[in-house]
Design an enzyme around this catalytic site. Structure first.
Site, PDB file in Angstrom:
ATOM      1  N   CYS A   1       0.793  -1.231   0.000  1.00 51.79           N
ATOM      2  CA  CYS A   1       0.000   0.000   0.000  1.00 51.79           C
ATOM      3  C   CYS A   1       0.821   1.275   0.000  1.00 51.79           C
ATOM      4  CB  CYS A   1      -0.946   0.002   1.199  1.00 51.79           C
ATOM      5  SG  CYS A   1      -2.100  -1.385   1.188  1.00 51.79           S
TER       6      CYS A   1
ATOM      7  N   CYS B   1       0.565   2.564   6.726  1.00 57.42           N
ATOM      8  CA  CYS B   1       0.961   1.173   6.971  1.00 57.42           C
ATOM      9  C   CYS B   1       0.935   0.430   5.639  1.00 57.42           C
ATOM     10  CB  CYS B   1      -0.006   0.509   7.950  1.00 57.42           C
ATOM     11  SG  CYS B   1      -1.725   0.495   7.369  1.00 57.42           S
TER      12      CYS B   1
END
Length: 473
Positions: free
Chosen positions: A137, A457
């Site tokens: 991500c 994250c």
């Protein structure tokens, strides 16, 4: 670790309703429409002998729920649209870029180096090299910091970075046994060999392999991990639903007020012009409460409504040395300053990248939490955000896991994700990083702040944080 965290957080100074109160306060007292520009007089992070690297412009296609208007496209179509949007918005000559870098997570096998294919499709000179990066991500974060590194090293003066994700048509493979049989068939020299191989095919061979939705190292899905993390920090279902409602409400306000100026209109071939994100849904707490647990059933707290949704979209930013940008007549939006990447236990701390990255990047920049005017954190799950905020506000966690004397401190909610976030705007895995950075730059301009902080994250227990400084207006 989960049991230790739960016991400590429940017995410590963090109130179970802490997040709800902060979220409610943010909604009731802070609106992106009310932000007033103020002149700041903090020190600049410019350093003698170090190049100033700037964000000139950032754009993105509208982020759409997968399976909707973009469903018949390919990933490079979205990436190309973002690049063309950047060219149009900046008036950049197509041969004035030294390098192009794109991030993506689930790759289309036909366009494995999607950066190159999208660049050619957008009309950039074929003399401009391009490569593709992946880091879950935070893939477009890697694209941007790679651009920063190339400029800082003197290899380039102007780099386009971006990211794309297309969840409407992910690659689905044959089973390994079927693949081996098909490869052997392609090499068979006689009819008898071919018939023998065909005859060896069984029903089990025909079972497809979907892209992995679980961590390879732990075999656990991210949603399951988010649910466990929320439980470990005592994050309630109510807190998660409150934060999700906050995200969608603020995103709707920002969208209606025209604050999401990085979004470009895109004419989808054979369909309508798309000009805004379509995943924003402002729901009541009563509606949120009706949804069942999505991962740990029946008692989990993570639901479809307090999780980010599968999204199609692409983003692009123009990164330059300040000298080059000014020479070309551009007014930069922001300076890209210090950044860090972090990694930790992918089992129990999979989604705590912001907690580990934030203090490290602040230390590198010589700043404190109170110096930051704008915070933009990636919202993978409401439970993940609330767990990070509680970890950052915990002396015990800071001492035990971060090696600090005391807590990091949680960002004030009146500065936090005021234009919505991934829960509401959407999260195309490879494209979100550029959205975060561009949003910080735009918020700093509108709110009169000087420093912004991006944190995210990523799968594998990794994370990223970056400090951004407003360009003098």
């Amino acid at each position: 670790m989960a049991a230790m965290l739960l016991s400590t957080m429940r017995s410590g100074s963090v109130s179970p309703s802490w997040a709800v109160r902060l979220a409610a306060r943010s909604l009731s007292t802070t609106s992106p429409l009310q932000a007033q520009v103020q002149t700041k007089s903090k020190k600049t992070l410019a350093r003698p002998g170090v190049k100033n690297i700037v964000l000139v412009e950032g754009v993105r296609t509208p982020f759409l729920l997968s399976g909707t208007t973009y469903a018949d496209l390919m990933p490079h179509d979205l990436a190309r649209a973002a690049l063309q949007g950047l060219l149009h918005k900046t008036g950049l000559p197509k041969d004035a870029v030294d390098y192009i870098i794109y991030g993506t997570v689930i790759q289309e096998v036909k366009t494995s180096n999607i950066a190159r294919e999208a660049a050619l499709g957008a009309g950039f000179s074929d003399r401009i090299p391009a490569h593709t990066v992946t880091m879950a991500c935070i893939s477009s974060n890697v694209a941007m910091t790679s651009a920063v590194g190339m400029i800082a090293a003197g290899q380039c003066d102007s780099v386009v970075a971006g990211g794309v994700e297309f969840m409407s048509d992910v690659p689905i493979r044959h089973s390994r046994k079927m693949r081996k049989t098909m490869l052997s068939l392609s090499k068979a020299k006689t009819l008898g060999q071919r018939l023998g191989l065909i005859g060896s095919i069984r029903m089990a061979h025909l079972s497809p392999e979907l892209p992995a939705v679980a961590e390879f190292s732990t075999a656990e899905t991210m949603g399951h991990s988010a649910d466990r993390l929320a439980a470990a920090f005592g994050v309630t279902r109510l807190e998660q639903d409150e934060f999700s409602v906050r995200s969608h409400t603020l995103a709707k306000q920002a969208q209606d007020a025209g604050l999401l100026e990085d979004v470009i209109s895109f004419k989808v071939p054979g369909r309508d012009i798309v000009s805004k994100d379509n995943g924003i849904r402002v729901s009541s707490m009563e509606q949120m409460g009706k949804l069942k647990a999505a991962f740990i059933k029946p008692h989990g707290t993570v639901t479809a409504a307090n999780s980010s949704f599968l999204t199609d979209g692409a983003s692009a930013v123009l990164v330059m040395s300040e000298e080059k940008a000014l020479a070309m007549g551009y007014k930069p939006k922001a300076y890209l300053r210090d950044f860090v990447y972090v990694s930790q236990d992918p089992k129990d701390q999979l989604l705590l990248g912001p907690t580990y990255g934030t203090p490290k990047v602040l230390e590198r920049a010589g700043l404190s939490m109170s110096d930051i005017d704008v915070f933009e954190f990636h919202e993978a799950f409401a439970g993940q955000i609330m767990a990070n905020l509680k970890a950052m506000d915990s002396d015990w966690f800071g001492q035990t896991y971060l090696g600090r004397k005391s807590k990091v401190g949680a960002p004030p909610m009146e500065k936090f994700n005021l234009w919505g976030g991934s829960l509401s705007l959407g999260h195309p895995f490879g494209a979100t990083g550029c959205r975060l950075v561009t949003t910080v730059a735009h918020r700093l301009q509108r709110e009169g702040g000087q420093y912004g902080l991006v944190a995210a994250c990523a799968a594998g227990g990794q994370g990223h944080a970056m400090v951004i400084e407003a360009y003098p207006q």
